[in-house]
Scaffold this motif. Structure first.
Motif, PDB file in Angstrom:
ATOM      1  N   GLY A   1     -20.913  95.997 -78.308  1.00 26.48           N
ATOM      2  CA  GLY A   1     -21.864  96.425 -79.322  1.00 26.48           C
ATOM      3  C   GLY A   1     -21.585  97.878 -79.640  1.00 26.48           C
ATOM      4  O   GLY A   1     -20.519  98.410 -79.311  1.00 26.48           O
ATOM      5  N   THR A   2     -22.554  98.534 -80.258  1.00 21.70           N
ATOM      6  CA  THR A   2     -22.373  99.947 -80.585  1.00 21.70           C
ATOM      7  C   THR A   2     -22.151 100.774 -79.327  1.00 21.70           C
ATOM      8  O   THR A   2     -21.276 101.648 -79.287  1.00 21.70           O
ATOM      9  N   GLY A   3     -22.932 100.484 -78.275  1.00 19.90           N
ATOM     10  CA  GLY A   3     -22.785 101.234 -77.029  1.00 19.90           C
ATOM     11  C   GLY A   3     -21.421 101.051 -76.406  1.00 19.90           C
ATOM     12  O   GLY A   3     -20.786 102.019 -75.966  1.00 19.90           O
ATOM     13  N   GLY A   4     -20.948  99.804 -76.358  1.00 22.13           N
ATOM     14  CA  GLY A   4     -19.640  99.541 -75.775  1.00 22.13           C
ATOM     15  C   GLY A   4     -18.512 100.174 -76.562  1.00 22.13           C
ATOM     16  O   GLY A   4     -17.590 100.774 -76.002  1.00 22.13           O
TER      17      GLY A   4
ATOM     18  N   ILE B   1      -8.511 100.519 -71.338  1.00 21.65           N
ATOM     19  CA  ILE B   1      -9.852  99.961 -71.480  1.00 21.65           C
ATOM     20  C   ILE B   1      -9.774  98.480 -71.818  1.00 21.65           C
ATOM     21  O   ILE B   1      -9.012  98.065 -72.693  1.00 21.65           O
ATOM     22  N   ASP B   2     -10.566  97.693 -71.093  1.00 23.23           N
ATOM     23  CA  ASP B   2     -10.735  96.275 -71.396  1.00 23.23           C
ATOM     24  C   ASP B   2     -12.211  96.027 -71.680  1.00 23.23           C
ATOM     25  O   ASP B   2     -13.072  96.342 -70.850  1.00 23.23           O
ATOM     26  N   ILE B   3     -12.493  95.471 -72.858  1.00 20.74           N
ATOM     27  CA  ILE B   3     -13.867  95.145 -73.236  1.00 20.74           C
ATOM     28  C   ILE B   3     -14.024  93.628 -73.209  1.00 20.74           C
ATOM     29  O   ILE B   3     -13.229  92.904 -73.815  1.00 20.74           O
ATOM     30  N   TYR B   4     -15.065  93.164 -72.522  1.00 22.07           N
ATOM     31  CA  TYR B   4     -15.341  91.728 -72.425  1.00 22.07           C
ATOM     32  C   TYR B   4     -16.624  91.413 -73.180  1.00 22.07           C
ATOM     33  O   TYR B   4     -17.662  92.038 -72.957  1.00 22.07           O
ATOM     34  N   GLU B   5     -16.542  90.439 -74.077  1.00 24.88           N
ATOM     35  CA  GLU B   5     -17.665  90.065 -74.928  1.00 24.88           C
ATOM     36  C   GLU B   5     -17.759  88.539 -74.977  1.00 24.88           C
ATOM     37  O   GLU B   5     -16.758  87.863 -75.211  1.00 24.88           O
ATOM     38  N   LYS B   6     -18.959  88.000 -74.757  1.00 21.55           N
ATOM     39  CA  LYS B   6     -19.092  86.540 -74.722  1.00 21.55           C
ATOM     40  C   LYS B   6     -19.209  85.906 -76.106  1.00 21.55           C
ATOM     41  O   LYS B   6     -19.074  84.685 -76.229  1.00 21.55           O
ATOM     42  N   ARG B   7     -19.462  86.714 -77.156  1.00 22.44           N
ATOM     43  CA  ARG B   7     -19.437  86.154 -78.509  1.00 22.44           C
ATOM     44  C   ARG B   7     -18.015  85.748 -78.881  1.00 22.44           C
ATOM     45  O   ARG B   7     -17.048  86.159 -78.237  1.00 22.44           O
ATOM     46  N   ASP B   8     -17.896  85.005 -79.989  1.00 20.28           N
ATOM     47  CA  ASP B   8     -16.567  84.640 -80.476  1.00 20.28           C
ATOM     48  C   ASP B   8     -16.126  85.535 -81.632  1.00 20.28           C
ATOM     49  O   ASP B   8     -15.164  85.229 -82.325  1.00 20.28           O
ATOM     50  N   TYR B   9     -16.830  86.639 -81.843  1.00 19.83           N
ATOM     51  CA  TYR B   9     -16.431  87.626 -82.841  1.00 19.83           C
ATOM     52  C   TYR B   9     -16.743  89.015 -82.293  1.00 19.83           C
ATOM     53  O   TYR B   9     -17.486  89.164 -81.328  1.00 19.83           O
TER      54      TYR B   9
ATOM     55  N   ASP C   1     -21.460  85.728 -92.389  1.00 19.94           N
ATOM     56  CA  ASP C   1     -20.182  86.151 -91.821  1.00 19.94           C
ATOM     57  C   ASP C   1     -19.732  87.492 -92.383  1.00 19.94           C
ATOM     58  O   ASP C   1     -18.913  88.186 -91.771  1.00 19.94           O
ATOM     59  N   ASP C   2     -20.260  87.865 -93.550  1.00 21.67           N
ATOM     60  CA  ASP C   2     -19.908  89.165 -94.133  1.00 21.67           C
ATOM     61  C   ASP C   2     -20.460  90.324 -93.309  1.00 21.67           C
ATOM     62  O   ASP C   2     -20.035  91.475 -93.492  1.00 21.67           O
ATOM     63  N   LEU C   3     -21.414  90.038 -92.425  1.00 17.02           N
ATOM     64  CA  LEU C   3     -21.971  91.080 -91.562  1.00 17.02           C
ATOM     65  C   LEU C   3     -21.071  91.373 -90.366  1.00 17.02           C
ATOM     66  O   LEU C   3     -21.251  92.380 -89.688  1.00 17.02           O
ATOM     67  N   LYS C   4     -20.120  90.489 -90.122  1.00 15.26           N
ATOM     68  CA  LYS C   4     -19.257  90.633 -88.948  1.00 15.26           C
ATOM     69  C   LYS C   4     -18.018  91.451 -89.294  1.00 15.26           C
ATOM     70  O   LYS C   4     -17.515  91.384 -90.415  1.00 15.26           O
ATOM     71  N   HIS C   5     -17.541  92.223 -88.335  1.00 16.00           N
ATOM     72  CA  HIS C   5     -16.332  93.004 -88.573  1.00 16.00           C
ATOM     73  C   HIS C   5     -15.571  93.181 -87.266  1.00 16.00           C
ATOM     74  O   HIS C   5     -16.146  93.132 -86.174  1.00 16.00           O
TER      75      HIS C   5
ATOM     76  N   ILE D   1      -9.530  93.773 -76.220  1.00 14.14           N
ATOM     77  CA  ILE D   1     -10.830  93.121 -76.358  1.00 14.14           C
ATOM     78  C   ILE D   1     -10.681  91.648 -76.014  1.00 14.14           C
ATOM     79  O   ILE D   1      -9.781  90.971 -76.526  1.00 14.14           O
ATOM     80  N   HIS D   2     -11.556  91.167 -75.146  1.00 22.80           N
ATOM     81  CA  HIS D   2     -11.505  89.781 -74.682  1.00 22.80           C
ATOM     82  C   HIS D   2     -12.782  89.072 -75.142  1.00 22.80           C
ATOM     83  O   HIS D   2     -13.851  89.262 -74.553  1.00 22.80           O
ATOM     84  N   LEU D   3     -12.665  88.285 -76.202  1.00 19.89           N
ATOM     85  CA  LEU D   3     -13.808  87.536 -76.707  1.00 19.89           C
ATOM     86  C   LEU D   3     -13.998  86.255 -75.902  1.00 19.89           C
ATOM     87  O   LEU D   3     -13.088  85.786 -75.217  1.00 19.89           O
TER      88      LEU D   3
END
Length: 212
Positions: A17-20, A36-44, A64-68, A78-80
């Motif tokens: 998110g913004t914090g990460g 740095i490795d970032i782990y995120e459980k979302r698929d985006y 979907d236009d809100l996603k970037h 980044i690991h989704l």
């Protein structure tokens, strides 16, 4: 606090998110060699939460236009679809699960940043949890917003609990969809954390003029 333990430290961040994101940028400004490795459980990667009311209203054509996406580099990966399962602070490692394959693995780190964000507050009243998703909805992600829009297009009236900025924006979006909208809040005037009382009173009058 980020503790860099060696010349090219390894930082694991849980949550994109913004914090990460800004934690990763701050760490790499301090030391460009930081891995740095970032782990995120979302698929985006990320999304713009402030745009959710506009997507509900239809001003943003697709949720979907809100996603970037966040660009990766040699030192930022980044690991989704990966969820943190166990943190072992003594061994300085975290177990992550690949939500696609089910595979679990331990990842070692020099520093760990937990940036999992927040969750909507569910009111401690009878029925709130029982009917969550069945007439009662919270909005914090594009998926939440899309569900609320789908339900709103089949509805005639709704109540919005909360008179903060998000509640007001959601209420106006639903009003523009043609619903009879009622806002319920504990305090007067509106937006007590954002504006002075006299400005809040003006805002309430404006909202009433809009038919809320």
């Amino acid at each position: 606090m980020i503790i860099l333990s060696k010349e090219a430290p390894h930082i694991v961040i849980i949550g994109l998110g913004t914090g990460g994101l800004y934690s990763s940028r701050a760490a790499q400004r301090f030391n460009r060699r930081t891995q740095i490795d970032i782990y995120e459980k979302r698929d985006y990667h990320m999304f713009s939460p402030c745009g959710i009311p506009y997507a509900i209203e239809g001003k943003v054509k697709d949720f979907d236009d809100l996603k970037h996406a966040v660009p990766t580099t040699r030192t930022l990966q980044i690991h989704l679809k990966h969820e943190a399962m166990i943190v072992d602070p003594e061994a300085k490692r975290v177990k992550v699960k690949n939500l696609e394959t089910g595979e679990e693995s331990w990842v070692e780190y020099d520093s760990l940043i937990l940036a999992t964000g927040s969750k909507p507050k569910i009111l401690p009243v009878p029925g709130a949890n029982e009917f969550l998703g069945k007439g009662i909805y919270s909005v914090s992600t594009p998926e939440d917003g899309e569900l609320v829009r789908d339900i709103a297009l089949k509805s005639k009236a709704c109540a919005v609990i909360g008179g903060g900025a998000i509640g007001m924006e959601i209420a106006l979006a639903l009003k523009h969809l043609g619903l009879d909208v009622h806002i319920t809040k504990r305090s007067e005037p509106a937006l007590p954390r954002n504006v002075d009382p006299d400005m809040g009173t003006i805002l309430v009058d404006h909202i009433k003029e809009k038919g809320l």
